[in-house]
Design an enzyme around this catalytic site. Structure first.
Site, PDB file in Angstrom:
ATOM      1  N   HIS A  75       0.858  -1.186   0.000  1.00  0.00           N
ATOM      2  CA  HIS A  75       0.000   0.000   0.000  1.00  0.00           C
ATOM      3  C   HIS A  75       0.895   1.236   0.000  1.00  0.00           C
ATOM      4  O   HIS A  75       1.882   1.295   0.730  1.00  0.00           O
ATOM      5  CB  HIS A  75      -0.916   0.004   1.220  1.00  0.00           C
ATOM      6  CG  HIS A  75      -2.015  -1.005   1.127  1.00  0.00           C
ATOM      7  ND1 HIS A  75      -3.225  -0.720   0.535  1.00  0.00           N
ATOM      8  CD2 HIS A  75      -2.070  -2.288   1.518  1.00  0.00           C
ATOM      9  CE1 HIS A  75      -3.982  -1.794   0.576  1.00  0.00           C
ATOM     10  NE2 HIS A  75      -3.310  -2.768   1.165  1.00  0.00           N
ATOM     11  N   THR A  80      13.636  -9.849   2.396  1.00  0.00           N
ATOM     12  CA  THR A  80      13.470  -8.502   1.859  1.00  0.00           C
ATOM     13  C   THR A  80      14.337  -8.241   0.637  1.00  0.00           C
ATOM     14  O   THR A  80      14.136  -7.246  -0.052  1.00  0.00           O
ATOM     15  CB  THR A  80      13.818  -7.454   2.939  1.00  0.00           C
ATOM     16  OG1 THR A  80      15.171  -7.656   3.353  1.00  0.00           O
ATOM     17  CG2 THR A  80      12.897  -7.577   4.147  1.00  0.00           C
TER      18      THR A  80
END
Length: 199
Positions: A127, A179
């Site tokens: 988001h 990540t």
């Protein structure tokens, strides 16, 4: 060929935002953020499922027809998973097992002979939140494709974040948060995940 036609349709709809909004309304339940019931009934007509593959009945298949979902031969999606290709294709190779309670949000490509244990999140979606003058849910989303290569084992409750590529013959330890890209032939673990062993 079919992928090219789908891409042509997508590009055409970009030029007609009003039609795109109308079709999106017909296909997706905006409140529930999933395809409407009548679209889900048609899913066997537009999803690709390889010979000998299985998707358990309790799996939530949020797979609208305007994106690709493909499950390879002899691959399994176990109970209580959520597969979502609304913002990017989900491609799963042959002889691959998606364990209980996994969440996969495209665009994601998973290779052959991959084993995902329980409770794993593989999400290529984020988001947007940079504009502090707007609420986060008003800022839209961004995606970065995830690639999980052949012959990978991911331990329980691991998280694979957007933009990551995992190499071949890799083990991701339980609870790891990946990540960054992972090279071939290693074991990784930790938060964030780091190489802990060469294979």
């Amino acid at each position: 060929m079919a992928t090219t036609k789908q891409e042509d349709i997508r590009q055409g709809l970009k030029g007609n935002p009003r039609l795109k909004r109308f079709l999106d309304y017909l296909i997706m339940n905006q409140r529930d953020a999933r395809p409407r019931w009548y679209i889900r009934l048609l899913a066997p007509l537009y999803q690709h499922r390889g010979r000998g593959s299985k998707i358990y009945r309790s799996v939530r298949m949020d797979t609208p027809p305007y994106r690709k979902f493909s499950l390879g031969r002899r691959s399994v999606v176990e109970s209580f998973c959520c597969i979502n290709n609304a913002v990017g294709d989900v491609i799963i190779g042959d002889n691959t097992r998606i364990g209980i309670h996994n969440t996969i949000i495209g665009p994601v490509t998973i290779g052959n002979h991959v084993n995902l244990a329980q409770g794993i999140t593989v999400t290529a979606l984020n988001h947007n939140f940079q504009d502090i003058s707007k609420k986060i849910d008003e800022q839209g989303i961004s995606t970065k494709p995830i690639v999980i290569s052949d012959d990978v084992w991911i331990g329980a409750n691991a998280v694979i974040l957007p933009g990551v590529t995992i190499g071949r013959h890799v083990v991701v330890a339980a609870g790891a948060v990946v990540t960054n890209d992972i090279p071939d032939h290693v074991v990784v673990g930790g938060v964030p995940a780091k190489i802990i062993k060469q294979l």
